[in-house]
Design a protein around this motif. Sequence first.
Motif, PDB file in Angstrom:
ATOM      1  N   GLY A 254       1.244  21.036 -17.440  1.00 54.99           N
ATOM      2  CA  GLY A 254       1.537  22.439 -17.179  1.00 54.99           C
ATOM      3  C   GLY A 254       2.652  22.977 -18.039  1.00 54.99           C
ATOM      4  N   GLY A 255       2.937  22.393 -19.135  1.00 56.46           N
ATOM      5  CA  GLY A 255       4.015  22.853 -20.000  1.00 56.46           C
ATOM      6  C   GLY A 255       5.244  21.992 -19.807  1.00 56.46           C
ATOM      7  N   GLY A 256       5.655  21.856 -18.563  1.00 58.85           N
ATOM      8  CA  GLY A 256       6.758  20.968 -18.235  1.00 58.85           C
ATOM      9  C   GLY A 256       8.039  21.251 -18.994  1.00 58.85           C
ATOM     10  N   ASN A 257       8.294  22.504 -19.349  1.00 63.61           N
ATOM     11  CA  ASN A 257       9.496  22.841 -20.099  1.00 63.61           C
ATOM     12  C   ASN A 257      10.651  22.991 -19.132  1.00 63.61           C
ATOM     13  OD1 ASN A 257      11.231  23.469 -22.086  1.00 63.61           O
ATOM     14  ND2 ASN A 257      10.257  25.397 -22.698  1.00 63.61           N
TER      15      ASN A 257
ATOM     16  N   GLU B 257       0.836  -1.209   0.000  1.00 63.06           N
ATOM     17  CA  GLU B 257       0.000   0.000   0.000  1.00 63.06           C
ATOM     18  C   GLU B 257       0.864   1.251   0.000  1.00 63.06           C
ATOM     19  OE1 GLU B 257      -2.708  -0.231   3.277  1.00 63.06           O
ATOM     20  OE2 GLU B 257      -3.689  -2.028   2.503  1.00 63.06           O
ATOM     21  N   ARG B 258       1.907   1.252   0.812  1.00 63.59           N
ATOM     22  CA  ARG B 258       2.807   2.407   0.881  1.00 63.59           C
ATOM     23  C   ARG B 258       3.473   2.653  -0.467  1.00 63.59           C
ATOM     24  NH1 ARG B 258       8.161   1.319   3.837  1.00 63.59           N
ATOM     25  NH2 ARG B 258       8.390   0.250   1.851  1.00 63.59           N
ATOM     26  N   ASP B 259       3.964   1.578  -1.082  1.00 64.33           N
ATOM     27  CA  ASP B 259       4.647   1.706  -2.365  1.00 64.33           C
ATOM     28  C   ASP B 259       3.689   2.138  -3.468  1.00 64.33           C
ATOM     29  OD1 ASP B 259       6.883   0.922  -1.009  1.00 64.33           O
ATOM     30  OD2 ASP B 259       6.922  -1.115  -1.831  1.00 64.33           O
ATOM     31  N   ALA B 260       2.452   1.615  -3.443  1.00 62.58           N
ATOM     32  CA  ALA B 260       1.460   1.993  -4.448  1.00 62.58           C
ATOM     33  C   ALA B 260       1.119   3.470  -4.322  1.00 62.58           C
ATOM     34  CB  ALA B 260       0.205   1.144  -4.306  1.00 62.58           C
ATOM     35  N   LYS B 261       0.982   3.945  -3.094  1.00 61.58           N
ATOM     36  CA  LYS B 261       0.664   5.363  -2.881  1.00 61.58           C
ATOM     37  C   LYS B 261       1.802   6.250  -3.384  1.00 61.58           C
ATOM     38  CE  LYS B 261      -0.642   8.644   0.682  1.00 61.58           C
ATOM     39  NZ  LYS B 261      -0.810   8.871   2.128  1.00 61.58           N
ATOM     40  N   ALA B 262       3.033   5.862  -3.095  1.00 60.19           N
ATOM     41  CA  ALA B 262       4.183   6.631  -3.550  1.00 60.19           C
ATOM     42  C   ALA B 262       4.252   6.662  -5.074  1.00 60.19           C
ATOM     43  CB  ALA B 262       5.468   6.046  -2.975  1.00 60.19           C
ATOM     44  N   LEU B 263       3.943   5.525  -5.706  1.00 63.03           N
ATOM     45  CA  LEU B 263       3.963   5.459  -7.164  1.00 63.03           C
ATOM     46  C   LEU B 263       2.880   6.344  -7.771  1.00 63.03           C
ATOM     47  CD1 LEU B 263       5.197   4.202  -9.684  1.00 63.03           C
ATOM     48  CD2 LEU B 263       3.582   2.331  -9.447  1.00 63.03           C
ATOM     49  N   GLN B 264       1.690   6.332  -7.175  1.00 64.85           N
ATOM     50  CA  GLN B 264       0.602   7.182  -7.670  1.00 64.85           C
ATOM     51  C   GLN B 264       0.962   8.659  -7.546  1.00 64.85           C
ATOM     52  OE1 GLN B 264      -2.749   5.915  -5.356  1.00 64.85           O
ATOM     53  NE2 GLN B 264      -3.178   4.134  -6.655  1.00 64.85           N
ATOM     54  N   GLU B 265       1.575   9.042  -6.429  1.00 64.05           N
ATOM     55  CA  GLU B 265       1.983  10.434  -6.257  1.00 64.05           C
ATOM     56  C   GLU B 265       3.026  10.829  -7.292  1.00 64.05           C
ATOM     57  OE1 GLU B 265       3.287  10.739  -2.236  1.00 64.05           O
ATOM     58  OE2 GLU B 265       1.249  10.558  -1.434  1.00 64.05           O
ATOM     59  N   LYS B 266       3.946   9.926  -7.560  1.00 63.26           N
ATOM     60  CA  LYS B 266       4.987  10.198  -8.545  1.00 63.26           C
ATOM     61  C   LYS B 266       4.392  10.359  -9.938  1.00 63.26           C
ATOM     62  CE  LYS B 266       9.363   8.283 -10.166  1.00 63.26           C
ATOM     63  NZ  LYS B 266      10.303   7.164 -10.039  1.00 63.26           N
ATOM     64  N   GLN B 267       3.443   9.485 -10.288  1.00 68.24           N
ATOM     65  CA  GLN B 267       2.797   9.568 -11.597  1.00 68.24           C
ATOM     66  C   GLN B 267       1.966  10.845 -11.706  1.00 68.24           C
ATOM     67  OE1 GLN B 267       0.723   5.832 -11.662  1.00 68.24           O
ATOM     68  NE2 GLN B 267       2.383   4.780 -12.735  1.00 68.24           N
ATOM     69  N   ALA B 268       1.278  11.225 -10.623  1.00 66.09           N
ATOM     70  CA  ALA B 268       0.474  12.445 -10.644  1.00 66.09           C
ATOM     71  C   ALA B 268       1.366  13.669 -10.827  1.00 66.09           C
ATOM     72  CB  ALA B 268      -0.331  12.559  -9.359  1.00 66.09           C
ATOM     73  N   LYS B 269       2.499  13.675 -10.170  1.00 66.58           N
ATOM     74  CA  LYS B 269       3.433  14.794 -10.294  1.00 66.58           C
ATOM     75  C   LYS B 269       3.963  14.897 -11.723  1.00 66.58           C
ATOM     76  CE  LYS B 269       7.634  16.674  -8.242  1.00 66.58           C
ATOM     77  NZ  LYS B 269       8.717  16.438  -7.284  1.00 66.58           N
ATOM     78  N   LYS B 270       4.273  13.755 -12.313  1.00 68.76           N
ATOM     79  CA  LYS B 270       4.792  13.738 -13.679  1.00 68.76           C
ATOM     80  C   LYS B 270       3.721  14.206 -14.669  1.00 68.76           C
ATOM     81  CE  LYS B 270       7.650  10.993 -16.710  1.00 68.76           C
ATOM     82  NZ  LYS B 270       8.432   9.782 -16.827  1.00 68.76           N
ATOM     83  N   ALA B 271       2.470  13.768 -14.453  1.00 68.73           N
ATOM     84  CA  ALA B 271       1.376  14.182 -15.323  1.00 68.73           C
ATOM     85  C   ALA B 271       1.118  15.676 -15.181  1.00 68.73           C
ATOM     86  CB  ALA B 271       0.118  13.390 -14.986  1.00 68.73           C
TER      87      ALA B 271
END
Length: 65
Positions: free
Chosen positions: A54-57, A35-49
């Motif tokens: 947002g432009g992400g330049n 659960e901890r690892d899944a939550k961390a992965l979701q946060e990482k994916q959300a940040k990347k998205a």
Amino acid sequence: MTRGNQREKDRERAQARKPQGKGKDDGLTPEQRRERDAKALQEKQAKKAEQAAGGGNSGKSGNKK
């Protein structure tokens, strides 16, 4: 061809080089760890998205002319 206590010394040095903070001894069950690892992965994916939307330049594009 004996090595004396060289093997023991090498093992001690290798043990001293290992990071002590990490490992499976974090007091979590496998389910809690998943659960901890899944939550961390979701946060990482959300940040990347968010960066991509947002432009992400961030200078990583090789499209300079």
